[in-house]
Design a protein around this motif. Sequence first.
Motif, PDB file in Angstrom:
ATOM      1  N   CYS A  19       0.817  -1.220   0.000  1.00 36.01           N
ATOM      2  CA  CYS A  19       0.000   0.000   0.000  1.00 36.01           C
ATOM      3  C   CYS A  19       0.848   1.266   0.000  1.00 36.01           C
ATOM      4  O   CYS A  19       0.303   2.374  -0.022  1.00 36.01           O
ATOM      5  N   ASN A  20       2.159   1.116   0.041  1.00 39.77           N
ATOM      6  CA  ASN A  20       3.005   2.317   0.042  1.00 39.77           C
ATOM      7  C   ASN A  20       3.509   2.685  -1.348  1.00 39.77           C
ATOM      8  O   ASN A  20       4.370   3.532  -1.492  1.00 39.77           O
ATOM      9  N   GLN A  21       3.001   2.027  -2.378  1.00 37.45           N
ATOM     10  CA  GLN A  21       3.458   2.372  -3.715  1.00 37.45           C
ATOM     11  C   GLN A  21       2.776   3.644  -4.212  1.00 37.45           C
ATOM     12  O   GLN A  21       1.704   4.034  -3.748  1.00 37.45           O
ATOM     13  N   HIS A  22       3.460   4.298  -5.164  1.00 41.69           N
ATOM     14  CA  HIS A  22       2.965   5.562  -5.697  1.00 41.69           C
ATOM     15  C   HIS A  22       2.457   5.383  -7.120  1.00 41.69           C
ATOM     16  O   HIS A  22       2.762   4.387  -7.760  1.00 41.69           O
ATOM     17  N   ASN A  37      -2.826  -7.060  -6.685  1.00 44.56           N
ATOM     18  CA  ASN A  37      -2.319  -6.130  -7.685  1.00 44.56           C
ATOM     19  C   ASN A  37      -3.040  -4.791  -7.553  1.00 44.56           C
ATOM     20  O   ASN A  37      -4.190  -4.658  -7.953  1.00 44.56           O
ATOM     21  N   LEU A  38      -2.362  -3.801  -6.988  1.00 44.27           N
ATOM     22  CA  LEU A  38      -3.005  -2.509  -6.741  1.00 44.27           C
ATOM     23  C   LEU A  38      -2.892  -1.621  -7.979  1.00 44.27           C
ATOM     24  O   LEU A  38      -1.794  -1.288  -8.420  1.00 44.27           O
ATOM     25  N   THR A  39      -4.047  -1.273  -8.536  1.00 46.20           N
ATOM     26  CA  THR A  39      -4.059  -0.486  -9.768  1.00 46.20           C
ATOM     27  C   THR A  39      -4.379   0.976  -9.448  1.00 46.20           C
ATOM     28  O   THR A  39      -4.662   1.324  -8.304  1.00 46.20           O
ATOM     29  N   LEU A  40      -4.367   1.798 -10.500  1.00 48.04           N
ATOM     30  CA  LEU A  40      -4.502   3.247 -10.294  1.00 48.04           C
ATOM     31  C   LEU A  40      -5.690   3.647  -9.416  1.00 48.04           C
ATOM     32  O   LEU A  40      -5.504   4.413  -8.450  1.00 48.04           O
ATOM     33  N   PRO A  41      -6.916   3.174  -9.697  1.00 43.26           N
ATOM     34  CA  PRO A  41      -8.031   3.621  -8.847  1.00 43.26           C
ATOM     35  C   PRO A  41      -7.805   3.268  -7.368  1.00 43.26           C
ATOM     36  O   PRO A  41      -8.162   4.055  -6.486  1.00 43.26           O
ATOM     37  N   VAL A  42      -7.224   2.126  -7.133  1.00 44.97           N
ATOM     38  CA  VAL A  42      -6.991   1.687  -5.743  1.00 44.97           C
ATOM     39  C   VAL A  42      -5.886   2.525  -5.090  1.00 44.97           C
ATOM     40  O   VAL A  42      -6.034   3.014  -3.957  1.00 44.97           O
ATOM     41  N   ILE A  43      -4.789   2.712  -5.819  1.00 45.77           N
ATOM     42  CA  ILE A  43      -3.674   3.518  -5.282  1.00 45.77           C
ATOM     43  C   ILE A  43      -4.165   4.932  -4.976  1.00 45.77           C
ATOM     44  O   ILE A  43      -3.819   5.523  -3.952  1.00 45.77           O
ATOM     45  N   HIS A  44      -5.014   5.453  -5.875  1.00 46.32           N
ATOM     46  CA  HIS A  44      -5.560   6.795  -5.653  1.00 46.32           C
ATOM     47  C   HIS A  44      -6.467   6.818  -4.426  1.00 46.32           C
ATOM     48  O   HIS A  44      -6.364   7.708  -3.571  1.00 46.32           O
ATOM     49  N   ALA A  45      -7.343   5.820  -4.324  1.00 42.98           N
ATOM     50  CA  ALA A  45      -8.293   5.781  -3.201  1.00 42.98           C
ATOM     51  C   ALA A  45      -7.572   5.648  -1.860  1.00 42.98           C
ATOM     52  O   ALA A  45      -8.014   6.204  -0.845  1.00 42.98           O
ATOM     53  N   LEU A  46      -6.447   4.919  -1.863  1.00 43.09           N
ATOM     54  CA  LEU A  46      -5.688   4.765  -0.613  1.00 43.09           C
ATOM     55  C   LEU A  46      -5.278   6.125  -0.058  1.00 43.09           C
ATOM     56  O   LEU A  46      -5.246   6.331   1.161  1.00 43.09           O
ATOM     57  N   LYS A  47      -4.995   7.070  -0.953  1.00 43.37           N
ATOM     58  CA  LYS A  47      -4.583   8.409  -0.505  1.00 43.37           C
ATOM     59  C   LYS A  47      -5.762   9.352  -0.376  1.00 43.37           C
ATOM     60  O   LYS A  47      -5.837  10.153   0.568  1.00 43.37           O
ATOM     61  N   ALA A  48      -6.713   9.269  -1.334  1.00 48.62           N
ATOM     62  CA  ALA A  48      -7.739  10.333  -1.439  1.00 48.62           C
ATOM     63  C   ALA A  48      -9.038  10.016  -0.711  1.00 48.62           C
ATOM     64  O   ALA A  48      -9.766  10.935  -0.328  1.00 48.62           O
ATOM     65  N   SER A  49      -9.334   8.739  -0.527  1.00 48.16           N
ATOM     66  CA  SER A  49     -10.637   8.425   0.071  1.00 48.16           C
ATOM     67  C   SER A  49     -10.629   8.690   1.577  1.00 48.16           C
ATOM     68  O   SER A  49      -9.636   8.400   2.261  1.00 48.16           O
ATOM     69  N   ALA A  55      -6.114  -1.202   5.584  1.00 49.03           N
ATOM     70  CA  ALA A  55      -6.108  -2.279   6.592  1.00 49.03           C
ATOM     71  C   ALA A  55      -6.520  -3.617   5.971  1.00 49.03           C
ATOM     72  O   ALA A  55      -5.895  -4.651   6.220  1.00 49.03           O
ATOM     73  N   ILE A  56      -7.551  -3.564   5.134  1.00 44.92           N
ATOM     74  CA  ILE A  56      -8.007  -4.822   4.511  1.00 44.92           C
ATOM     75  C   ILE A  56      -6.940  -5.369   3.560  1.00 44.92           C
ATOM     76  O   ILE A  56      -6.604  -6.550   3.593  1.00 44.92           O
ATOM     77  N   ILE A  57      -6.401  -4.487   2.722  1.00 38.57           N
ATOM     78  CA  ILE A  57      -5.405  -4.947   1.743  1.00 38.57           C
ATOM     79  C   ILE A  57      -4.171  -5.487   2.465  1.00 38.57           C
ATOM     80  O   ILE A  57      -3.655  -6.561   2.125  1.00 38.57           O
ATOM     81  N   THR A  58      -3.720  -4.768   3.481  1.00 44.06           N
ATOM     82  CA  THR A  58      -2.506  -5.190   4.186  1.00 44.06           C
ATOM     83  C   THR A  58      -2.694  -6.541   4.884  1.00 44.06           C
ATOM     84  O   THR A  58      -1.757  -7.329   4.999  1.00 44.06           O
ATOM     85  N   SER A  59      -3.938  -6.798   5.305  1.00 42.45           N
ATOM     86  CA  SER A  59      -4.213  -8.094   5.961  1.00 42.45           C
ATOM     87  C   SER A  59      -4.107  -9.262   4.987  1.00 42.45           C
ATOM     88  O   SER A  59      -3.995 -10.412   5.386  1.00 42.45           O
ATOM     89  N   ARG A  60      -4.185  -8.946   3.689  1.00 34.69           N
ATOM     90  CA  ARG A  60      -4.156  -9.949   2.598  1.00 34.69           C
ATOM     91  C   ARG A  60      -5.325 -10.927   2.661  1.00 34.69           C
ATOM     92  O   ARG A  60      -5.295 -11.957   1.992  1.00 34.69           O
ATOM     93  N   ASP A  61      -6.304 -10.616   3.477  1.00 32.64           N
ATOM     94  CA  ASP A  61      -7.489 -11.470   3.521  1.00 32.64           C
ATOM     95  C   ASP A  61      -8.591 -10.766   2.737  1.00 32.64           C
ATOM     96  O   ASP A  61      -9.280  -9.913   3.270  1.00 32.64           O
ATOM     97  N   LEU A  62      -8.714 -11.137   1.446  1.00 35.06           N
ATOM     98  CA  LEU A  62      -9.737 -10.499   0.627  1.00 35.06           C
ATOM     99  C   LEU A  62     -10.810 -11.516   0.268  1.00 35.06           C
ATOM    100  O   LEU A  62     -11.029 -11.845  -0.901  1.00 35.06           O
ATOM    101  N   SER A  63     -11.481 -11.988   1.302  1.00 25.34           N
ATOM    102  CA  SER A  63     -12.629 -12.861   1.097  1.00 25.34           C
ATOM    103  C   SER A  63     -13.700 -12.040   0.357  1.00 25.34           C
ATOM    104  O   SER A  63     -13.595 -10.811   0.276  1.00 25.34           O
ATOM    105  N   THR A  64     -14.714 -12.714  -0.177  1.00 25.08           N
ATOM    106  CA  THR A  64     -15.700 -12.049  -1.029  1.00 25.08           C
ATOM    107  C   THR A  64     -16.253 -10.773  -0.387  1.00 25.08           C
ATOM    108  O   THR A  64     -16.304  -9.716  -1.026  1.00 25.08           O
ATOM    109  N   GLU A  65     -16.616 -10.879   0.888  1.00 31.44           N
ATOM    110  CA  GLU A  65     -17.231  -9.735   1.557  1.00 31.44           C
ATOM    111  C   GLU A  65     -16.244  -8.566   1.689  1.00 31.44           C
ATOM    112  O   GLU A  65     -16.590  -7.417   1.421  1.00 31.44           O
ATOM    113  N   ARG A  66     -15.041  -8.889   2.104  1.00 32.06           N
ATOM    114  CA  ARG A  66     -14.040  -7.837   2.305  1.00 32.06           C
ATOM    115  C   ARG A  66     -13.586  -7.241   0.972  1.00 32.06           C
ATOM    116  O   ARG A  66     -13.311  -6.042   0.871  1.00 32.06           O
TER     117      ARG A  66
END
Lengths: 321, 321
Positions: free
Chosen positions: A155-158, A234-246, A254-265
């Motif tokens: 999540c620290n990528q630019h 694989n974090l793409t532009l909309p996600v990288i942007h949302a990490l900073k702007a949302s 927190a969810i991405i870093t946990s690496r647990d991306l079950s359907t709900e999460r």
Amino acid sequence: MVVNNALSLIEGDLRDLETGLLSVIRSDVSDATDICVHLAQAGGKRLRPALCFFGAYGGNNKDQVMKVAIALEIIHMATLVHDDVIDQASTRRGVPTVNTLWGPHRAVLSGDFLFARAFSLIASAGLTEVILKLSDVVSSLCEGELIQEHDLFNCNQHEEDYFNRVGKKTADFIAASCQLGALTAGFPAERVLSLRQYGYALGMAFQITDDILDVTATTQQLGKPTGNDLKQGNLTLPVIHALKASPRGDELRAIITSRDLSTERLEQCLSIVREGVSVEYSYERVNHFLKQARDFLPTDLDSEVHTALAAVAEFIGFRKY
Amino acid sequence: MVVNNALSLIEGDLRDLETGLLSVIRSDVSDATDICVHLAQAGGKRLRPALCFFGAYGGNNKDQVMKVAIALEIIHMATLVHDDVIDQASTRRGVPTVNTLWGPHRAVLSGDFLFARAFSLIASAGLTEVILKLSDVVSSLCEGELIQEHDLFNCNQHEEDYFNRVGKKTADFIAASCQLGALTAGFPAERVLSLRQYGYALGMAFQITDDILDVTATTQQLGKPTGNDLKQGNLTLPVIHALKASPRGDELRAIITSRDLSTERLEQCLSIVREGVSVEYSYERVNHFLKQARDFLPTDLDSEVHTALAAVAEFIGFRKY
């Protein structure tokens, strides 16, 4: 539709491409033929050959250009079949993948086989410069994918990291498709370069659109599950942007870093990305690259080709799957 | 030892090869470099480059020959890293595999990267004929492996099926190594062809020996588990022979057909293969191919090279791991 008019210009070439593809991938070994025919018939936009034909339009060496176009598509097929092994994808464009139908072993081998056939085709046509470019495209593509693997769930990528890797992974290949068409057809270096730059910008826009659709399109539209990239880390532009702007950026992180991306999460992440301005921002970047692409189009192009390539750029910005 | 004397002839070349290898695989992307350096330093016999140097000995174009030798070894490395993904092997030559250390994703990508770098190296040297041959070698190798996958656990295959697939999988590559050395060094077509034929027979002998060792050598000698091929369902010459010739052939067939090769049952199969004449028979085939190899050696070869290549053939027949 504008893009259909554009394609009518190279309709005959695209038809011959299909026949050519099937003949180049044929082997005495039935599994090799079966797998490759499956891949060829599983469809695809044939974007790279189309750009090669447009780049070559009005020029010389039609037979050589056809070989280059076939090699471009075969290399693309090889990278897709290896991608699907890597992602353990079960479908692509709604069709079962080679790893699903024949297992990952044969998928790896058939990818290697396709790479080899593409290089063989170009070497037998004596196009050494094309081989050099194509092998550099493949190196670059692998490097881009290796960077992507390295940055999974990071999540620290630019944005710059994203653009760098998309350049290597996608844009360089699209750029080469335009460039090699023009080069093989014997056009002057200046036009070859401009078309390459057009292709590079188009490729950037193409990949960003793909990455937006991963977040916004339906599973049915995509032919694979929505949010598949995000699920793999694989974090793409909309996600990288949302990490900073949302405002909910920390929750997303927190969810991405946990690496647990079950359907709900995963669904929770997707809704965070969708609800803010990140999709809109990403489309702005698409439009920026598409403007750049149009600006790079050589002014001395045949006006029909100019219109067609501008239409391709327009189509990329509007596509919904 | 005879083979050490033989190698002294190309000692300098083999040293330069190591430096060359490391420089060609270097990348801006640290994972790509790390993986490829690991592969290069994991050792190996450097058989293909050595044969290329022998084939070129006393000829011209030393720089070009070095590039061909490097490309041969890089392609070999690429196939090994993909093989290890396919076999889910955890070690090779006693060293952890790339898929163990970096995961299968990066293993697939680094193999593709290596293929591309090898073709790039040869294309930048303008050696179009070499590219054509190398890409045919890779196609053939993949076809051989696909046939092998197709015939896993198939107890109805014949010796000819085995020889056909070994020809594609191994002998063709070894043949090309000799051939391309001589070709690049500018030797006449007749010598190039004879050396190719020598290499083909040598390659057959090499693979059969490998397959015998899978049955007879210890895990420590092999750097991987004894009976690994058989466990995967890859039936090699000693096994195919034992299925027909051993009084316990039916027992062997039943276990293989069940596809349950747990440690105990695998050991049972290995002892059936070992106790009969199948290993001896396989060594006879090795000797047959090695005689063929020696007979193909061009009579006008520099006598030192002739001795060296005869020694290589002798070594192949005697190697124990």
